[in-house]
Design an enzyme around this catalytic site. Structure first.
Site, PDB file in Angstrom:
ATOM      1  CB  THR A 103      -6.754  42.440  16.020  1.00  0.00           C
ATOM      2  OG1 THR A 103      -5.768  43.206  16.568  1.00  0.00           O
ATOM      3  CG2 THR A 103      -7.844  43.254  14.959  1.00  0.00           C
ATOM      4  CG  ASP A 104      -3.221  40.835  20.818  1.00  0.00           C
ATOM      5  OD1 ASP A 104      -2.905  39.393  20.565  1.00  0.00           O
ATOM      6  OD2 ASP A 104      -2.853  41.287  21.533  1.00  0.00           O
ATOM      7  CG  LEU A 105     -10.236  38.356  21.155  1.00  0.00           C
ATOM      8  CD1 LEU A 105     -11.468  37.520  20.749  1.00  0.00           C
ATOM      9  CD2 LEU A 105     -10.668  38.975  22.422  1.00  0.00           C
ATOM     10  CG  ASN A 133      -4.614  40.933  25.524  1.00  0.00           C
ATOM     11  OD1 ASN A 133      -3.704  40.966  26.329  1.00  0.00           O
ATOM     12  ND2 ASN A 133      -4.542  40.806  24.229  1.00  0.00           N
TER      13      ASN A 133
END
Length: 253
Positions: A34-36, A40
Protein backbone atom coordinates in the site's frame (compact mmCIF):
# COMPACT_ATOMS: atom_id res chain seq x y z
CA UNK A 1 16.23 5.45 -3.61
CA UNK A 2 15.39 9.08 -4.33
CA UNK A 3 13.13 10.32 -7.08
CA UNK A 4 15.97 10.79 -9.59
CA UNK A 5 16.43 9.50 -13.12
CA UNK A 6 17.50 5.85 -13.33
CA UNK A 7 18.54 4.52 -16.78
CA UNK A 8 16.47 1.70 -18.24
CA UNK A 9 19.38 -0.76 -18.37
CA UNK A 10 19.77 -0.39 -14.59
CA UNK A 11 16.02 -0.26 -13.94
CA UNK A 12 15.35 -3.69 -15.49
CA UNK A 13 17.45 -5.82 -13.09
CA UNK A 14 16.32 -3.77 -10.10
CA UNK A 15 12.70 -4.17 -11.14
CA UNK A 16 13.06 -7.94 -11.45
CA UNK A 17 14.05 -8.08 -7.78
CA UNK A 18 11.18 -5.79 -6.76
CA UNK A 19 8.60 -7.80 -8.71
CA UNK A 20 9.94 -11.03 -7.22
CA UNK A 21 9.59 -9.53 -3.75
CA UNK A 22 6.12 -8.20 -4.51
CA UNK A 23 5.04 -11.59 -5.86
CA UNK A 24 6.23 -13.19 -2.61
CA UNK A 25 4.28 -10.63 -0.56
CA UNK A 26 1.11 -11.16 -2.59
CA UNK A 27 1.07 -14.92 -3.17
CA UNK A 28 2.83 -16.33 -0.11
CA UNK A 29 2.36 -13.73 2.62
CA UNK A 30 -1.00 -12.42 1.32
CA UNK A 31 0.12 -8.88 2.14
CA UNK A 32 -0.63 -5.66 0.25
CA UNK A 33 2.15 -3.12 0.80
CA UNK A 34 0.00 0.00 0.00
CA UNK A 35 2.94 2.45 0.21
CA UNK A 36 5.41 1.70 -2.57
CA UNK A 37 7.58 4.74 -3.22
CA UNK A 38 11.30 5.43 -3.78
CA UNK A 39 11.85 6.17 -0.07
CA UNK A 40 10.67 2.64 0.75
CA UNK A 41 13.03 0.87 -1.66
CA UNK A 42 16.43 0.16 -0.14
CA UNK A 43 19.51 -0.57 -2.23
CA UNK A 44 22.35 -2.66 -0.88
CA UNK A 45 25.75 -1.03 -0.66
CA UNK A 46 27.83 -1.69 -3.78
CA UNK A 47 31.20 -2.03 -2.00
CA UNK A 48 31.58 -3.10 1.65
CA UNK A 49 34.91 -1.28 1.81
CA UNK A 50 32.85 1.93 1.98
CA UNK A 51 31.84 1.00 5.54
CA UNK A 52 35.45 0.64 6.64
CA UNK A 53 36.30 3.97 5.05
CA UNK A 54 33.31 5.60 6.75
CA UNK A 55 34.43 4.39 10.17
CA UNK A 56 37.92 5.81 9.63
CA UNK A 57 36.51 9.14 8.41
CA UNK A 58 34.17 9.36 11.42
CA UNK A 59 37.07 8.78 13.78
CA UNK A 60 39.10 11.46 12.04
CA UNK A 61 36.31 13.98 11.35
CA UNK A 62 32.98 13.16 13.07
CA UNK A 63 29.80 14.08 11.23
CA UNK A 64 28.07 17.15 12.77
CA UNK A 65 25.07 16.18 14.87
CA UNK A 66 22.50 17.75 17.18
CA UNK A 67 19.92 16.57 19.67
CA UNK A 68 16.31 17.23 18.75
CA UNK A 69 13.33 15.94 20.74
CA UNK A 70 15.48 13.31 22.45
CA UNK A 71 16.86 12.16 19.09
CA UNK A 72 20.32 12.56 17.63
CA UNK A 73 20.21 13.90 14.05
CA UNK A 74 23.32 13.66 11.89
CA UNK A 75 24.27 15.80 8.92
CA UNK A 76 24.26 14.19 5.48
CA UNK A 77 27.51 12.59 4.35
CA UNK A 78 28.28 12.34 0.64
CA UNK A 79 29.56 8.90 -0.33
CA UNK A 80 30.52 10.01 -3.86
CA UNK A 81 29.78 8.23 -7.12
CA UNK A 82 28.78 4.58 -7.33
CA UNK A 83 31.75 2.23 -7.43
CA UNK A 84 29.83 -0.48 -9.20
CA UNK A 85 26.35 -1.99 -9.47
CA UNK A 86 24.28 -1.45 -6.31
CA UNK A 87 23.29 -4.39 -4.15
CA UNK A 88 19.93 -6.12 -4.30
CA UNK A 89 16.96 -3.78 -3.78
CA UNK A 90 14.60 -4.55 -0.95
CA UNK A 91 11.03 -3.44 -0.28
CA UNK A 92 10.93 -1.76 3.13
CA UNK A 93 8.56 -0.03 5.58
CA UNK A 94 5.54 -2.25 6.19
CA UNK A 95 3.94 0.12 8.66
CA UNK A 96 0.90 0.64 6.41
CA UNK A 97 0.80 -2.85 4.90
CA UNK A 98 -2.36 -4.94 5.32
CA UNK A 99 -3.25 -8.58 4.95
CA UNK A 100 -5.60 -9.53 2.13
CA UNK A 101 -9.20 -8.99 3.33
CA UNK A 102 -11.59 -11.91 3.62
CA UNK A 103 -14.18 -10.22 1.38
CA UNK A 104 -11.68 -9.41 -1.35
CA UNK A 105 -11.19 -5.64 -1.10
CA UNK A 106 -10.55 -2.71 1.23
CA UNK A 107 -11.90 0.81 0.89
CA UNK A 108 -9.88 3.06 3.20
CA UNK A 109 -7.39 5.62 1.74
CA UNK A 110 -3.86 4.38 1.00
CA UNK A 111 -0.77 5.28 -1.05
CA UNK A 112 1.09 8.59 -1.52
CA UNK A 113 -1.15 11.14 -3.27
CA UNK A 114 0.45 11.10 -6.72
CA UNK A 115 0.81 7.30 -6.67
CA UNK A 116 -2.81 6.55 -5.82
CA UNK A 117 -4.63 4.04 -7.98
CA UNK A 118 -7.98 5.19 -9.46
CA UNK A 119 -9.97 2.66 -7.42
CA UNK A 120 -8.43 4.14 -4.27
CA UNK A 121 -9.47 7.69 -5.18
CA UNK A 122 -12.94 6.55 -6.24
CA UNK A 123 -13.38 4.24 -3.23
CA UNK A 124 -14.19 1.40 -5.59
CA UNK A 125 -12.47 -1.28 -3.49
CA UNK A 126 -8.77 -2.14 -3.77
CA UNK A 127 -6.58 -5.17 -3.28
CA UNK A 128 -3.22 -6.51 -4.56
CA UNK A 129 -3.54 -4.74 -7.93
CA UNK A 130 -3.31 -1.34 -6.20
CA UNK A 131 0.36 -2.19 -5.58
CA UNK A 132 0.79 -2.86 -9.32
CA UNK A 133 -0.54 0.59 -10.28
CA UNK A 134 1.60 2.13 -7.54
CA UNK A 135 4.72 0.42 -8.88
CA UNK A 136 3.89 1.36 -12.48
CA UNK A 137 3.75 5.08 -11.70
CA UNK A 138 6.89 4.86 -9.57
CA UNK A 139 8.83 3.19 -12.41
CA UNK A 140 7.81 5.97 -14.80
CA UNK A 141 8.84 8.61 -12.26
CA UNK A 142 12.25 7.02 -11.74
CA UNK A 143 12.95 6.62 -15.45
CA UNK A 144 11.99 10.22 -16.21
CA UNK A 145 13.24 11.82 -13.00
CA UNK A 146 9.94 13.64 -12.49
CA UNK A 147 6.35 12.90 -11.50
CA UNK A 148 3.93 11.50 -14.06
CA UNK A 149 1.09 13.36 -12.33
CA UNK A 150 0.97 16.88 -10.91
CA UNK A 151 -2.57 17.09 -9.48
CA UNK A 152 -1.89 20.39 -7.73
CA UNK A 153 -4.66 22.94 -7.28
CA UNK A 154 -3.16 26.25 -8.50
CA UNK A 155 -5.26 28.27 -6.04
CA UNK A 156 -4.34 26.34 -2.89
CA UNK A 157 -1.12 24.63 -4.07
CA UNK A 158 -2.41 21.39 -2.54
CA UNK A 159 -3.20 17.96 -3.92
CA UNK A 160 -6.48 17.67 -5.83
CA UNK A 161 -7.98 14.22 -6.46
CA UNK A 162 -10.22 15.72 -9.16
CA UNK A 163 -7.23 17.09 -11.07
CA UNK A 164 -5.46 13.77 -10.60
CA UNK A 165 -8.36 11.97 -12.27
CA UNK A 166 -8.37 14.58 -15.05
CA UNK A 167 -4.71 13.82 -15.74
CA UNK A 168 -5.46 10.09 -15.82
CA UNK A 169 -8.19 10.76 -18.38
CA UNK A 170 -5.82 12.82 -20.53
CA UNK A 171 -3.40 9.88 -20.63
CA UNK A 172 -5.67 6.85 -20.65
CA UNK A 173 -9.06 8.10 -21.82
CA UNK A 174 -12.27 8.09 -19.75
CA UNK A 175 -12.71 5.54 -16.97
CA UNK A 176 -14.95 2.50 -17.63
CA UNK A 177 -18.52 2.84 -16.43
CA UNK A 178 -18.25 -0.33 -14.33
CA UNK A 179 -15.48 1.26 -12.28
CA UNK A 180 -17.56 4.40 -11.66
CA UNK A 181 -20.62 2.34 -10.70
CA UNK A 182 -18.76 0.65 -7.87
CA UNK A 183 -16.96 3.78 -6.72
CA UNK A 184 -18.37 5.15 -3.47
CA UNK A 185 -17.03 8.64 -4.19
CA UNK A 186 -17.41 8.57 -7.99
CA UNK A 187 -20.33 11.03 -7.89
CA UNK A 188 -17.98 13.63 -6.40
CA UNK A 189 -15.97 13.61 -9.62
CA UNK A 190 -18.24 12.31 -12.40
CA UNK A 191 -21.80 12.74 -13.59
CA UNK A 192 -24.12 9.79 -14.18
CA UNK A 193 -23.00 9.87 -17.82
CA UNK A 194 -19.37 9.43 -16.81
CA UNK A 195 -18.30 13.00 -17.57
CA UNK A 196 -16.11 14.93 -15.10
CA UNK A 197 -18.15 17.11 -12.73
CA UNK A 198 -17.88 20.87 -13.38
CA UNK A 199 -15.72 20.29 -16.42
CA UNK A 200 -16.37 20.06 -20.15
CA UNK A 201 -18.65 17.12 -20.88
CA UNK A 202 -17.00 16.35 -24.19
CA UNK A 203 -15.64 12.81 -24.11
CA UNK A 204 -11.99 12.94 -23.15
CA UNK A 205 -9.58 11.15 -25.47
CA UNK A 206 -6.39 9.79 -24.00
CA UNK A 207 -3.17 11.13 -25.49
CA UNK A 208 -1.26 8.10 -24.26
CA UNK A 209 2.06 7.82 -22.50
CA UNK A 210 4.22 7.80 -25.61
CA UNK A 211 4.81 11.55 -25.70
CA UNK A 212 5.75 11.58 -22.01
CA UNK A 213 8.73 9.21 -22.37
CA UNK A 214 11.95 11.08 -23.13
CA UNK A 215 14.65 8.76 -21.78
CA UNK A 216 14.00 5.65 -23.90
CA UNK A 217 14.05 5.29 -27.67
CA UNK A 218 13.18 2.91 -30.48
CA UNK A 219 12.17 -0.64 -29.67
CA UNK A 220 13.14 -0.27 -26.00
CA UNK A 221 10.68 2.60 -25.66
CA UNK A 222 7.90 0.67 -27.38
CA UNK A 223 8.45 -2.37 -25.18
CA UNK A 224 8.49 -0.21 -22.05
CA UNK A 225 5.27 1.52 -23.05
CA UNK A 226 3.58 -1.85 -23.51
CA UNK A 227 4.94 -2.95 -20.13
CA UNK A 228 3.88 0.07 -18.08
CA UNK A 229 0.52 0.41 -19.88
CA UNK A 230 -0.35 -3.10 -18.67
CA UNK A 231 0.19 -1.86 -15.11
CA UNK A 232 -1.67 1.45 -15.48
CA UNK A 233 -5.12 0.10 -16.31
CA UNK A 234 -8.26 1.80 -15.01
CA UNK A 235 -9.81 -1.52 -14.00
CA UNK A 236 -7.82 -3.28 -11.26
CA UNK A 237 -8.78 -6.70 -12.60
CA UNK A 238 -7.13 -5.87 -15.93
CA UNK A 239 -3.68 -5.40 -14.40
CA UNK A 240 -1.28 -8.35 -14.48
CA UNK A 241 0.14 -9.84 -11.32
CA UNK A 242 3.72 -9.29 -10.26
CA UNK A 243 4.55 -12.84 -11.37
CA UNK A 244 3.06 -12.25 -14.82
CA UNK A 245 5.02 -9.01 -15.20
CA UNK A 246 8.28 -10.87 -14.59
CA UNK A 247 7.79 -12.53 -17.98
CA UNK A 248 7.21 -9.25 -19.83
CA UNK A 249 9.28 -8.77 -23.03
CA UNK A 250 10.68 -5.42 -21.82
CA UNK A 251 12.24 -6.98 -18.73
CA UNK A 252 13.56 -9.88 -20.78
CA UNK A 253 14.98 -7.73 -23.59
Amino acid sequence: MKNECIPGNLMKPLLKFLLTGLDYLHTVCHIIHTDLKPDNILLGIEDEEIISELIKEEEKDPTPAKLYDNRCIYAHRNFGNLRGPPGRPKIADFGLAVRSPDDGTYNHPIQPDLLQAPEVILRAGWSYSADIWNLGVMIWDLLEGRSLFGASDPETNTYSAGLHLDEMISLFGPPPKQLLLRGGSATSYFTSDGNPVNRETQEARGTGLESTITTLFGEDKELFLDFVTRMLQWLPENRPTARELLKDPWLCS
